[in-house]
Every structure is written in structure tokens, then in C-alpha cells.
Design a protein around this motif. Structure first.
Motif, PDB file in Angstrom:
ATOM      1  N   LEU A 253      43.464  46.919  35.946  1.00 35.61           N
ATOM      2  CA  LEU A 253      42.827  47.145  37.304  1.00 35.61           C
ATOM      3  C   LEU A 253      43.906  46.005  37.996  1.00 35.61           C
ATOM      4  O   LEU A 253      44.084  46.716  38.975  1.00 35.61           O
ATOM      5  N   ALA A 254      43.609  45.030  37.301  1.00 33.81           N
ATOM      6  CA  ALA A 254      44.498  43.795  38.239  1.00 33.81           C
ATOM      7  C   ALA A 254      45.725  42.978  37.871  1.00 33.81           C
ATOM      8  O   ALA A 254      46.703  43.438  38.438  1.00 33.81           O
ATOM      9  N   GLY A 255      46.399  44.600  37.553  1.00 30.23           N
ATOM     10  CA  GLY A 255      47.839  45.001  37.061  1.00 30.23           C
ATOM     11  C   GLY A 255      48.317  45.637  37.945  1.00 30.23           C
ATOM     12  O   GLY A 255      49.943  45.619  37.845  1.00 30.23           O
ATOM     13  N   LEU A 256      47.704  46.327  38.904  1.00 31.21           N
ATOM     14  CA  LEU A 256      48.245  47.492  39.788  1.00 31.21           C
ATOM     15  C   LEU A 256      49.322  46.789  41.027  1.00 31.21           C
ATOM     16  O   LEU A 256      49.308  45.102  40.822  1.00 31.21           O
ATOM     17  N   LYS A 257      50.620  47.909  41.533  1.00 33.47           N
ATOM     18  CA  LYS A 257      51.412  46.859  42.456  1.00 33.47           C
ATOM     19  C   LYS A 257      50.715  46.886  43.776  1.00 33.47           C
ATOM     20  O   LYS A 257      50.188  46.139  44.921  1.00 33.47           O
ATOM     21  N   ALA A 258      49.918  48.693  43.532  1.00 35.78           N
ATOM     22  CA  ALA A 258      48.608  48.382  45.327  1.00 35.78           C
ATOM     23  C   ALA A 258      48.286  49.143  44.414  1.00 35.78           C
ATOM     24  O   ALA A 258      47.461  50.427  44.114  1.00 35.78           O
ATOM     25  N   LEU A 259      46.594  49.773  45.598  1.00 37.11           N
ATOM     26  CA  LEU A 259      45.695  50.831  45.926  1.00 37.11           C
ATOM     27  C   LEU A 259      45.758  51.670  46.564  1.00 37.11           C
ATOM     28  O   LEU A 259      45.276  51.496  47.864  1.00 37.11           O
ATOM     29  N   PHE A 260      45.031  52.732  46.216  1.00 36.32           N
ATOM     30  CA  PHE A 260      44.607  54.322  47.123  1.00 36.32           C
ATOM     31  C   PHE A 260      43.295  54.404  46.612  1.00 36.32           C
ATOM     32  O   PHE A 260      43.746  54.725  45.898  1.00 36.32           O
ATOM     33  N   THR A 261      42.157  54.006  47.993  1.00 36.37           N
ATOM     34  CA  THR A 261      40.875  54.695  46.806  1.00 36.37           C
ATOM     35  C   THR A 261      40.117  54.955  48.063  1.00 36.37           C
ATOM     36  O   THR A 261      40.580  54.580  49.367  1.00 36.37           O
ATOM     37  N   SER A 262      39.049  55.566  47.459  1.00 37.37           N
ATOM     38  CA  SER A 262      37.900  56.488  48.776  1.00 37.37           C
ATOM     39  C   SER A 262      36.442  55.114  48.197  1.00 37.37           C
ATOM     40  O   SER A 262      35.919  54.760  49.136  1.00 37.37           O
ATOM     41  N   HIS A 263      36.807  54.187  47.267  1.00 44.82           N
ATOM     42  CA  HIS A 263      35.518  53.835  47.233  1.00 44.82           C
ATOM     43  C   HIS A 263      35.506  51.866  47.060  1.00 44.82           C
ATOM     44  O   HIS A 263      37.089  51.809  47.015  1.00 44.82           O
ATOM     45  N   LEU A 264      34.335  52.044  47.512  1.00 47.81           N
ATOM     46  CA  LEU A 264      34.771  49.785  47.672  1.00 47.81           C
ATOM     47  C   LEU A 264      34.884  48.605  47.265  1.00 47.81           C
ATOM     48  O   LEU A 264      35.728  48.222  46.994  1.00 47.81           O
ATOM     49  N   HIS A 265      34.007  49.069  45.814  1.00 48.13           N
ATOM     50  CA  HIS A 265      34.669  47.351  44.982  1.00 48.13           C
ATOM     51  C   HIS A 265      35.896  48.039  43.709  1.00 48.13           C
ATOM     52  O   HIS A 265      36.400  47.143  43.455  1.00 48.13           O
ATOM     53  N   LEU A 266      36.651  49.047  43.863  1.00 54.64           N
ATOM     54  CA  LEU A 266      37.566  49.108  42.726  1.00 54.64           C
ATOM     55  C   LEU A 266      38.848  48.334  44.113  1.00 54.64           C
ATOM     56  O   LEU A 266      39.896  47.461  43.969  1.00 54.64           O
ATOM     57  N   ALA A 267      38.749  48.491  46.092  1.00 57.74           N
ATOM     58  CA  ALA A 267      39.431  47.736  46.550  1.00 57.74           C
ATOM     59  C   ALA A 267      39.120  46.414  46.940  1.00 57.74           C
ATOM     60  O   ALA A 267      40.043  45.814  46.935  1.00 57.74           O
ATOM     61  N   ILE A 268      37.526  46.304  46.792  1.00 58.91           N
ATOM     62  CA  ILE A 268      37.417  45.072  46.949  1.00 58.91           C
ATOM     63  C   ILE A 268      37.721  43.791  45.439  1.00 58.91           C
ATOM     64  O   ILE A 268      38.370  42.741  45.498  1.00 58.91           O
ATOM     65  N   THR A 269      37.837  44.157  44.607  1.00 57.70           N
ATOM     66  CA  THR A 269      38.569  43.689  43.811  1.00 57.70           C
ATOM     67  C   THR A 269      39.665  43.657  43.254  1.00 57.70           C
ATOM     68  O   THR A 269      40.392  42.817  42.932  1.00 57.70           O
ATOM     69  N   SER A 270      40.183  44.457  43.649  1.00 60.29           N
ATOM     70  CA  SER A 270      42.052  44.531  44.039  1.00 60.29           C
ATOM     71  C   SER A 270      42.026  43.784  44.448  1.00 60.29           C
ATOM     72  O   SER A 270      42.987  42.969  44.230  1.00 60.29           O
ATOM     73  N   TYR A 271      41.988  43.905  46.149  1.00 63.65           N
ATOM     74  CA  TYR A 271      42.284  42.876  46.800  1.00 63.65           C
ATOM     75  C   TYR A 271      41.905  41.160  45.922  1.00 63.65           C
ATOM     76  O   TYR A 271      41.705  40.835  46.292  1.00 63.65           O
ATOM     77  N   SER A 272      40.883  41.483  45.263  1.00 61.94           N
ATOM     78  CA  SER A 272      40.431  39.457  45.232  1.00 61.94           C
ATOM     79  C   SER A 272      42.043  39.088  43.739  1.00 61.94           C
ATOM     80  O   SER A 272      42.278  38.442  43.768  1.00 61.94           O
ATOM     81  N   GLN A 273      42.412  40.266  43.012  1.00 60.70           N
ATOM     82  CA  GLN A 273      43.512  39.911  42.432  1.00 60.70           C
ATOM     83  C   GLN A 273      44.918  40.214  42.917  1.00 60.70           C
ATOM     84  O   GLN A 273      46.166  40.258  42.813  1.00 60.70           O
ATOM     85  N   ARG A 274      44.836  40.270  44.806  1.00 59.17           N
ATOM     86  CA  ARG A 274      46.497  40.306  45.527  1.00 59.17           C
ATOM     87  C   ARG A 274      46.978  41.382  45.991  1.00 59.17           C
ATOM     88  O   ARG A 274      47.679  41.693  45.694  1.00 59.17           O
TER      89      ARG A 274
END
Length: 345
Positions: A253-274
Motif C-alpha cells: 500500500l505504501a508503494g503506490l503513486k496515488a490512491l482513489f478509494t471510497s474508504h477512510l483508512h485506506l485514505a488515511i494510511t496512504s496519506y501518512s505515507q505521502r
């Protein structure tokens, strides 16, 4: 395995479903408590997660609340009854039983990193108030949660306002990103019945499926749980990422370039990984997060979203970059998240 002579702590939360976001917060609470000198149990967090974290593995609360020195209620929207796929369903019964057990046996009880309210059922409101009376401190992840607790009479002196502890994933958990340079797509929304009333929903869903298929080499289809992403049936050559164990899921998950999601914690965790994130969301709590990070324009309620919103969001996802302003906001919010752990000792 319990270490002789150490204090004991039990983390009570929504871990029976094995939802990534809930499990992540439970894991962070566990690691924080270990640093504070506790032997920790997080019932139902899973055997593999327990082994990775070095916590005691158990699938039940049998005997744990009685023997614990500290009871920590934490993770997810467990002080609400509107956070799951079926509004009105609630973990408040589990939370209330744990709080009462702590009160009856003279144990310290704290609540932290939770979303509180709104409540559909009057009974849920009463349970949330009762838990708040018992808890020594309550840490909430956004202003709206603080306001909801104030509306039912919970003293502001007891409540600490911070940010979601999932922002501290790298502070507490030992993993390294596995860069893929790909965009993450998550759109598992069938169980959220209220969003189905949107007349544009099928147009949006078809556009997401088409994008996943035509960009298969550049996307990762992400699921919040162990089941295959629903998009996988429509983009069979795309890479998939399902959640079973934190140790395996977090690096990818931390290795993604960007994320499109409908769920909260996928967004929060991705954001925490910049990682820049965008959401057509299924629950209002997700909007609260985007307001916190200064990007309200990146979140739209799926109940009212239009096809053009998805087209605009996916184009923005492709082009998004992490900025100095994003970095400053992340540092500030991580400081606020630490305040929700400062009193958990």
C-alpha cells in the motif's frame, strides 16, 4: 506470550471483521502500550498480526478484562452507530461491556482514536454517554466527534481532540514501502445500501470498471479486507492487493503513486505515507478527514456524486504530487495524533 511481572493491557475494538483500517489502529495502540511496559492482548486481531506485533493472541475476551491493569477502547467509529455498511449497527455493546467490567473491577479505562456520533438509535446515544462517564479520558479524531459528545452532555474536560492514530503507521510499525509507481483503485461499495439510491451510481461504477481494465498495467486493485476487489472481475489482468496480514499489506500500500478509494483508512494510511488520495466516499467520516488535510475538494459523497466527478478525480489522481504544504499539514496532524496516545499509559 505474556511476560511475567509486566502490567497487562487489553485493547477493545472492532477487530472481528478484520477490516484493514480497524486492525491498523489496533496494532498501533498495541505497539504504544508495549513501549509503555505492558503485555498486550488485542482480542480478534488475528494470529499472524499478533505474531508480528509480539502481542498475546486470543479470539475471546475470556478472563482478560478481569486480569488487565488497563482497558483501552480504540479504533474506528466505535462510539457511533453510523460508521459501518449498515447504519444502526454498532460495536457499542462490546465497548459498554468492557467499560462496565473495568468500572466494576476498579481498572483504568480510556477511549482513544475513535469517531463519536452521530447516532441513529437513542440506545446508542445512551451507551456512548455511559462509556464516556466511565472512561478517564476520551481521545477523538476530529472536531465533529468532539461536538457530538458535547451534544449529549460529555464534559469537554475529559475529551482530547486530536487526529487519527493511523497517521502514525511508520512511527510504530516496522515496514518498508515496496514502490510500484501504480495508482491504487478501491471501489467495493455494494454493501453500502444507502449509496445505491444515487441514479448516477451505475454510470460511475461502469466508468471505474472501464478505467481499471484499460489501465490494467498501471493500477493496483485494492481491497479493505480478504475478499478479492469487486473490480477484479472486470479487470482480470490488473494486479490486486487484498488485506490479510498487516505485515504483507502495508509495504505494498505504501508503494503506490496515488490512491482513489471510497474508504477512510485506506485514505488515511496512504496519506501518512505521502501518497495523494481522492475519494467518492460512502461515509461522512471520510469527508471529515479530507477537511482536516486541507483538501475538501478531493472528497465527494457517493450518494450525490456524478459521473463527471469520477472523471475529474481520476484525472487528478494521475497528476497529483505531494507538496510542501501537504508535508506541513501531515507533520501537524501527526502531532495531533500523538496527543491521543499521550494519556494511554
Amino acid at each position: 506470550m505474556a511476560l511475567k511481572g509486566r502490567k497487562k493491557a487489553v485493547v477493545v475494538g472492532p477487530y472481528r471483521v478484520h477490516n484493514f483500517g480497524d486492525d491498523l489502529v489496533g496494532a498501533i495502540l498495541a505497539k504504544h502500550l508495549q513501549r509503555e511496559g505492558y503485555n498486550v492482548s488485542v482480542p480478534r486481531l488475528g494470529k499472524s498480526n499478533a505474531e508480528w506485533l509480539g502481542t498475546s493472541f486470543t479470539e475471546t475476551y475470556d478472563g482478560l478484562l478481569k486480569s488487565a491493569d488497563l482497558i483501552v477502547v480504540g479504533g474506528g467509529g466505535i462510539m457511533s452507530d453510523t460508521s459501518g455498511s449498515k447504519p444502526g449497527a454498532s460495536y457499542l455493546d462490546i465497548v459498554a461491556r468492557a467499560a462496565i467490567a473495568g468500572e466494576l473491577t476498579g481498572k483504568k479505562v480510556v477511549v482513544t482514536s475513535v469517531g463519536a456520533g452521530p447516532w441513529i438509535l437513542e440506545r446508542s446515544k445512551m451507551l456512548a454517554f455511559g462509556v464516556s462517564l466511565i472512561a478517564q479520558k476520551i481521545g477523538v479524531r476530529d472536531q465533529q466527534s468532539l461536538d457530538h459528545l458535547a451534544s449529549i452532555g460529555v464534559s469537554g474536560e475529559k475529551v482530547v481532540l486530536g487526529a487519527d492514530c493511523a497517521l502514525l503507521s511508520s512511527d510504530y510499525l516496522d515496514f518498508a514501502a515496496k514502490p510500484s509507481g501504480k495508482i491504487g483503485l478501491q471501489f467495493d461499495i455494494a454493501q453500502f445500501k444507502d449509496v445505491q439510491e444515487n441514479p448516477d451510481l451505475e454510470l460511475i461504477a461502469e466508468a471505474v470498471r472501464t478505467y481499471a481494465n484499460t489501465h490494467a498495467s498501471n493500477v493496483v486493485l485494492v481491497a479493505n479486507g480478504w475478499r478479492q476487489p469487486t473490480l477484479a472481475a472486470h479487470a482480470p489482468s490488473s494486479e490486486t492487493l487484498t488485506y490479510q496480514h498487516l505485515q504483507e499489506f502495508l509495504p505494498r500500500l505504501a508503494g503506490l503513486k496515488a490512491l482513489f478509494t471510497s474508504h477512510l483508512h485506506l485514505a488515511i494510511t496512504s496519506y501518512s505515507q505521502r501518497i495523494p488520495t481522492f475519494s467518492l466516499y460512502v461515509r461522512e467520516k471520510t469527508k471529515r478527514f479530507y477537511d482536516q488535510i486541507g483538501h475538501p475538494e478531493r472528497a465527494i459523497d457517493l450518494r450525490t456524486a456524478k459521473l463527471e466527478d469520477f472523471k475529474r478525480f481520476i484525472a487528478a489522481t494521475e497528476a497529483a504530487v505531494w507538496t510542501d504544504e501537504d508535508e506541513a499539514t501531515l507533520q501537524r496532524l501527526q502531532g495531533q495524533a500523538r496527543s491521543l496516545l499521550a494519556f494511554v499509559d
